[in-house]
Scaffold this active site. Structure first.
Site, PDB file in Angstrom:
ATOM      1  N   PHE A 194       0.846  -1.194   0.000  1.00 41.96           N
ATOM      2  CA  PHE A 194       0.000   0.000   0.000  1.00 41.96           C
ATOM      3  C   PHE A 194       0.886   1.249   0.000  1.00 41.96           C
ATOM      4  O   PHE A 194       2.044   1.211   0.397  1.00 41.96           O
ATOM      5  CB  PHE A 194      -0.916  -0.023   1.236  1.00 41.96           C
ATOM      6  CG  PHE A 194      -1.896   1.127   1.295  1.00 41.96           C
ATOM      7  CD1 PHE A 194      -2.812   1.326   0.278  1.00 41.96           C
ATOM      8  CD2 PHE A 194      -1.901   2.006   2.372  1.00 41.96           C
ATOM      9  CE1 PHE A 194      -3.713   2.387   0.332  1.00 41.96           C
ATOM     10  CE2 PHE A 194      -2.796   3.059   2.438  1.00 41.96           C
ATOM     11  CZ  PHE A 194      -3.698   3.250   1.413  1.00 41.96           C
ATOM     12  N   ASN A 247       1.426   3.837   1.707  1.00 42.53           N
ATOM     13  CA  ASN A 247       2.196   4.409   2.822  1.00 42.53           C
ATOM     14  C   ASN A 247       3.119   3.365   3.459  1.00 42.53           C
ATOM     15  O   ASN A 247       3.673   3.593   4.519  1.00 42.53           O
ATOM     16  CB  ASN A 247       1.259   5.032   3.860  1.00 42.53           C
ATOM     17  CG  ASN A 247       0.344   4.008   4.515  1.00 42.53           C
ATOM     18  OD1 ASN A 247       0.501   2.799   4.291  1.00 42.53           O
ATOM     19  ND2 ASN A 247      -0.600   4.462   5.308  1.00 42.53           N
ATOM     20  N   LYS A 248       3.263   2.202   2.810  1.00 37.91           N
ATOM     21  CA  LYS A 248       4.078   1.139   3.390  1.00 37.91           C
ATOM     22  C   LYS A 248       5.560   1.269   2.994  1.00 37.91           C
ATOM     23  O   LYS A 248       5.942   2.158   2.239  1.00 37.91           O
ATOM     24  CB  LYS A 248       3.540  -0.221   2.943  1.00 37.91           C
ATOM     25  CG  LYS A 248       2.155  -0.569   3.519  1.00 37.91           C
ATOM     26  CD  LYS A 248       2.146  -0.631   5.024  1.00 37.91           C
ATOM     27  CE  LYS A 248       0.938  -1.360   5.598  1.00 37.91           C
ATOM     28  NZ  LYS A 248      -0.355  -0.727   5.280  1.00 37.91           N
ATOM     29  N   ILE A 249       6.369   0.333   3.497  1.00 32.11           N
ATOM     30  CA  ILE A 249       7.819   0.413   3.289  1.00 32.11           C
ATOM     31  C   ILE A 249       8.190   0.164   1.828  1.00 32.11           C
ATOM     32  O   ILE A 249       9.123   0.753   1.303  1.00 32.11           O
ATOM     33  CB  ILE A 249       8.536  -0.585   4.229  1.00 32.11           C
ATOM     34  CG1 ILE A 249       8.339  -0.141   5.682  1.00 32.11           C
ATOM     35  CG2 ILE A 249      10.014  -0.693   3.891  1.00 32.11           C
ATOM     36  CD1 ILE A 249       8.945  -1.055   6.711  1.00 32.11           C
ATOM     37  N   LEU A 250       7.446  -0.728   1.161  1.00 28.52           N
ATOM     38  CA  LEU A 250       7.670  -1.004  -0.264  1.00 28.52           C
ATOM     39  C   LEU A 250       6.379  -0.645  -1.007  1.00 28.52           C
ATOM     40  O   LEU A 250       5.568  -1.502  -1.310  1.00 28.52           O
ATOM     41  CB  LEU A 250       8.010  -2.488  -0.446  1.00 28.52           C
ATOM     42  CG  LEU A 250       8.396  -2.939  -1.855  1.00 28.52           C
ATOM     43  CD1 LEU A 250       9.730  -2.349  -2.273  1.00 28.52           C
ATOM     44  CD2 LEU A 250       8.462  -4.461  -1.931  1.00 28.52           C
TER      45      LEU A 250
END
Lengths: 375, 369
Positions: free
Chosen positions: B169, B171-174
């Protein structure tokens, strides 16, 4: 295997690419301003009050059926000749798919008489599928459903911009909700995507809520400081489309009318050549060709053996084809058969290459192989 | 990054958008960096959780023990299967992971699986949970949405249970927009996930395009949980920088912990020693006075221009869950939900930014006390 003429040819133009890259450069990837703009423009283009972008055509059907109130114990009438997702999404709602048959080899759409035969007290929705982009008989379905309080949800996954009545009422705008697919083989494609169309504010609100976990606010609202937190008010899903896909859809939308006109011209060229051959039936009429938005084109042959022989010859000529099975052919749905007309169509038709960029020369080469095989 | 954009542009120009060679390449690369046999890319992490529960055999009448202190999808995906989510509490404000003792207390003859969330990227107690699950014949599902490339004992999270679920998603790290992946060492789980992500068809458009298969059967209820090629290309391009990004997040997290150490009225969850195991997805801080949380957040935004977030409202308190399951008491979860503020953390956050955030937090906590 590399095809000389593939079933579909998706052309993404440089302005399309640039629209997607601009979206990535903006850094905002989850549902936001581009989704909103696409929804507004798409709604306007098709003449619906609401368009809601979702992750796929299947997601659109799932959400439209839930919004129409389908739940455990309810039956939904689904054509046997359709993509398997339609029956699956009825089950995902907890409902029971009940199949109806096709009219026949000359018109593959659902037969209103067959629908009438399978309607029961439990029928909640009839899924009106416009197969290959050809409008099914909405007037007959309305006459059946309205007096009984049964809702019509249009499965217009293959029928974006198809003209339902010859008067400009477009597919997806004539039932309580309409479902469009933006899958990569479709007339308006973004990869994976879909749209729910509706004029009903309550249905739009339900679809909007359930596509994003029934949260009362979305990330975009919270980002702008419009909301502090959220409640979750139902069992929702992640059926969101993201901004890059909305950017691609927005960029492609203005060319959709032309793309469909090109597809229609290719279909007419096929009909002229193949319709003149002995033992070949081109389904639907010229008037219906005018109203269809042409997801697919396919002649019907005298029997399965002939179809398979033509297919093998086309494959040998590096021309890709396919055919669409009646869902009663699958292990999972075999028990819902037999559906004689849908099954006969399955065995006797062949879907030929069709795209907005298919040339006259391509059509001629395909038809040459078909003709030589039948001779 | 320019190479990310080039990968997407090249994919779009190729005209092949539906699940194909780039998805296969991304799945193989993601599985290789995790050290597991299979990666199955899907439309989002909710879809991965749904498929993982189905692979664990969850159906009507079955229970799955899940934390309430996380995003609601962990519980909602149980409902998609017709099962019942049973909520277990977390340890407390010092460690926001699900508490194995409470999990043990919630096991019944109907329990089929346990879902562990690696909150903010910090490992849940996977060894204890795995032992508990093995003892009772339950499947362990790891919700690793926050935790790509986090580890326990050198082994990547997402590989300790029957399946691990990842989120891409935005706003995630990847991040790729919408995306997810199911990781597993179990061939049967991978096969089920691959089939059911695409309507349980025995072959896909790509296999038919390449001439590997001619037609297909359907022998189960499936869904459209596919990712598409542009997103797979983006994920693949970004995967190469994952470790570097996480190293940056760890350094920033360490610095936050130093800067926040003497701030009155705060509890900082997890420990310095856990940072190297964590992917440091977000930076949660817990205000000791729940009444101060709202005013402090508003003042941070309005007086200091610092955006904060809440991870998370408790799932069991949402209307949809109250209606279905009534009043449930999870004291530590409720305390965490009432006191948590998520302060800014992303790889390009500067030292100055961190100083401003900490000053804002310190000032507003003092003002509120």
């Amino acid at each position: 295997m590399s095809w000389d003429i593939a079933l579909t040819d998706v052309v993404i133009t440089e302005p399309d690419v640039e629209a997607v890259l601009a979206c990535y450069r903006s850094g905002w990837l989850t549902m936001g301003p581009r989704i909103q703009a696409f929804e507004e423009q798409f709604a306007q283009r098709v003449g619906a009050r609401h368009a809601l972008a979702v992750s796929s055509g299947s997601a659109a059907i799932h959400l439209a059926l839930l919004a129409a109130g389908v739940g455990p114990g309810d039956e939904v009438v689904v054509p046997a000749l359709t993509f398997v997702a339609a029956a699956g999404m009825v089950r995902a709602c907890g409902g029971t798919p009940v199949l109806c048959d096709s009219i026949g080899v000359h018109d593959h759409n659902l037969d209103p008489q067959s629908v009438a035969d399978v309607i029961t007290d439990r029928t909640k929705v009839v899924l009106a599928t416009h197969w290959w982009g050809y409008p099914c008989d909405m007037a007959a379905l309305r006459a059946l459903c309205e007096p009984r309080g049964i809702a019509i949800v249009e499965d217009a996954a293959q029928a974006v911009l198809a003209d339902l009545d010859g008067e400009g009422t477009l597919a997806g705008t004539a039932g309580v909700a309409g479902c469009i697919s933006l899958f990569s083989k479709k007339q308006l494609c973004v990869g994976e995507g879909g749209v729910v169309l509706t004029d009903d504010d309550a249905i739009a609100a339900t679809v909007r809520s359930l596509r994003s976990h029934a949260m009362t606010t979305v990330t975009w609202d919270r980002h702008r400081g419009h909301a502090e937190t959220y409640d979750i008010v139902d069992v929702g899903f992640n059926y969101r489309m993201d901004e890059p896909r909305a950017a691609l859809a927005l960029s492609r939308l203005p060319r959709l009318g032309d793309a469909i006109a090109s597809r229609r011209a290719a279909v007419r060229a096929y009909r002229e050549r193949l319709g003149a051959l002995d033992g070949v039936l081109m389904p639907w009429t010229d008037a219906e060709v005018q109203r269809s938005s042409h997801f697919c084109v396919g002649p019907v042959f005298g029997d399965r053996e002939t179809r398979d022989r033509v297919r093998a010859a086309l494959t040998a000529a590096q021309i890709q084809t396919t055919w669409y099975p009646s869902i009663t052919r699958f292990s999972e749905y075999h028990h819902l058969g037999p559906m004689p007309h849908a099954e006969e169509i399955s065995w006797r038709h062949l879907a030929l290459p069709l795209s907005a960029t298919l040339s006259d020369e391509h059509v001629a080469r395909v038809c040459d192989v078909v003709e030589a095989t039948l001779r | 990054m320019p190479e990310d954009l080039e990968a997407v542009a090249e994919t779009l120009r190729s005209g092949w958008l539906t699940q194909g060679p780039r998805t296969l390449e991304f799945e193989a690369a993601f599985a290789a960096q995790l050290g597991c046999a299979h990666g199955v890319a899907v439309s989002n992490c909710t879809a991965a959780l749904h498929l993982a529960y189905l692979a664990a055999g969850v159906g009507p009448g079955d229970e799955v023990i899940v934390p309430a202190y996380t995003f609601a999808a962990t519980a909602a995906a149980v409902l998609y299967c017709g099962g019942t989510p049973v909520f277990a509490d977390i340890y407390g404000l010092h460690d926001l992971s699900i508490d194995p003792a409470d999990v043990a207390a919630k096991i019944t003859p109907r329990t089929k699986a346990v879902a562990a969330v690696h909150f903010a990227g910090y490992p849940a107690p996977v060894a204890e949970l795995r032992a508990l699950c093995d003892e009772h014949g339950l499947a362990l599902i790891e919700d690793a949405a926050h935790a790509p490339s986090a580890t326990v004992g050198g082994r990547k999270l997402g590989t300790f249970g029957l399946a691990g679920c990842f989120s891409f998603f935005s706003n995630k790290i990847l991040p790729v927009g919408e995306g997810g992946l199911l990781a597993t060492d179990d061939d049967a789980v991978a096969e089920l996930a691959r089939r059911r992500r695409s309507h349980a068809m025995t072959s896909g458009t790509w296999e038919r395009h390449t001439g590997e298969t001619d037609t297909y059967d359907v022998a189960a209820l499936g869904f459209n949980y596919r990712i598409d090629e542009p997103r797979a290309a983006l994920a693949l391009a970004r995967l190469g920088r994952l470790e570097e990004d996480i190293a940056q997040r760890r350094a920033l997290t360490r610095r936050y912990r130093e800067l926040l150490a003497d701030v009155e009225g705060l509890t900082i969850p997890f420990s310095d020693a856990q940072i190297d195991m964590s992917s440091c997805y977000v930076m949660p801080v817990m205000v000791e006075d729940p009444a101060a949380r709202g005013p402090v957040r508003i003042a941070m935004r309005e007086r200091h221009g610092v955006q904060t977030s809440l991870f998370y409202p408790s799932t069991h308190h949402f209307t949809a869950y109250r209606e279905r399951f009534g009043e449930i008491s999870l004291p530590q979860t409720e305390l965490a939900s009432a006191t948590e503020i998520t302060i800014p953390l992303y790889p390009h956050l500067t030292g100055d930014d961190q100083g401003r955030v900490v000053t804002a937090l310190r000032t507003e906590l003092e003002r509120a006390s």
